[in-house]
Design an enzyme around this catalytic site. Structure first.
Site, PDB file in Angstrom:
ATOM      1  N   CYS A 155       7.719 -10.019   0.285  1.00 18.84           N
ATOM      2  CA  CYS A 155       6.256  -9.935   0.171  1.00 18.84           C
ATOM      3  C   CYS A 155       5.570 -11.062   0.939  1.00 18.84           C
ATOM      4  O   CYS A 155       4.528 -10.860   1.566  1.00 18.84           O
ATOM      5  CB  CYS A 155       5.832 -10.012  -1.296  1.00 18.84           C
ATOM      6  SG  CYS A 155       6.470  -8.698  -2.320  1.00 18.84           S
TER       7      CYS A 155
ATOM      8  N   ASP B 228     -14.980   8.394   4.607  1.00 15.14           N
ATOM      9  CA  ASP B 228     -15.410   9.386   3.608  1.00 15.14           C
ATOM     10  C   ASP B 228     -14.758   9.150   2.247  1.00 15.14           C
ATOM     11  O   ASP B 228     -14.904   9.951   1.335  1.00 15.14           O
ATOM     12  CB  ASP B 228     -15.116  10.804   4.091  1.00 15.14           C
ATOM     13  CG  ASP B 228     -13.630  11.026   4.405  1.00 15.14           C
ATOM     14  OD1 ASP B 228     -12.827  10.091   4.227  1.00 15.14           O
ATOM     15  OD2 ASP B 228     -13.283  12.141   4.841  1.00 15.14           O
TER      16      ASP B 228
END
Length: 222
Positions: free
Chosen positions: A46, A139
């Protein structure tokens, strides 16, 4: 386990982050967005991923893509971890991470978004968050999702490439072929007739001859 399908409206969740409380749709505004999850703070893979994301954050900004990460620890842990991330990225540890990290210490979002890895668990036996990538359009709909196991780090060059493809194909009636990179030839979508394609692509197109005789491999240069 709940999950998201392409074309679904991305959940307008509220969450605490390293830059304050957000509502996801307000955070995105009219921009594209990318949310990438991480199994846990202060873990090796990570840290390399967040450092890479930080180092190329300007590339996402150029594409009008807002970045946000998620990990199953607290805001305080995220802030402390960010210092390690920025140091690994080659910057001063005091430099701020150029994007927020969502705190999901109760794993509520990880469950809602289908992010939990059933095989990888922490020292307490709790499932870790898988390495999800969600790309969200202006959108607010999900345009792309990629799910990696916790043990495999992502390729951020590929994420930029697919965003370039998504943004291009959202505007033009084209598709991008295998291993496509910006500037290379694109393919005319099958739903366009040759006559329609001639209107959309006055620069012309070429068609690859195939044994079937079917003329469906149509290329153009934008």
């Amino acid at each position: 386990m709940p999950g998201l399908l392409l074309g679904d409206v991305f959940p307008n969740f509220e969450a605490e982050t390293t830059t304050g409380r957000i509502k996801m749709h307000d955070f995105l505004g009219n921009s594209w967005g990318i949310l990438f999850s991480h199994p846990r703070d202060f873990t090796p893979v990570c840290t390399t991923e967040l450092a890479c994301a930080a180092s190329i954050s300007e590339q996402f900004r150029k594409r009008d893509v807002k970045m946000i990460a998620l990990s199953i620890d607290s805001v305080e842990d995220h802030r402390n971890w960010s210092k390690d991330v920025m140091a690994f990225a080659g910057d001063q540890a005091e430099s701020p991470l150029p994007f927020p990290i969502i705190a999901d210490d109760k794993r509520e979002l990880s469950v809602q978004l289908g992010m939990l890895d059933p095989d990888e668990r922490d020292k307490d036996g709790m499932p870790l968050t898988a390495r999800c990538v969600f790309v969200i359009g202006p959108d607010k709909k999900l345009k792309l999702s990629i799910l990696y196991p916790a043990t495999t780090g992502r390729n951020f060059d590929e994420l930029l490439r697919v965003i370039d493809s998504l943004q291009l194909t959202a505007q033009k009636k084209v598709a991008t072929p295998v291993n496509w990179k910006p500037g290379e030839k694109v393919m005319v979508i099958p739903s366009l007739s040759d006559a329609e394609a001639a209107v959309h692509f006055p620069q012309g197109m070429t068609c690859k001859e195939l044994p079937s005789g079917k003329k469906y491999l149509r290329y153009t240069q934008l």
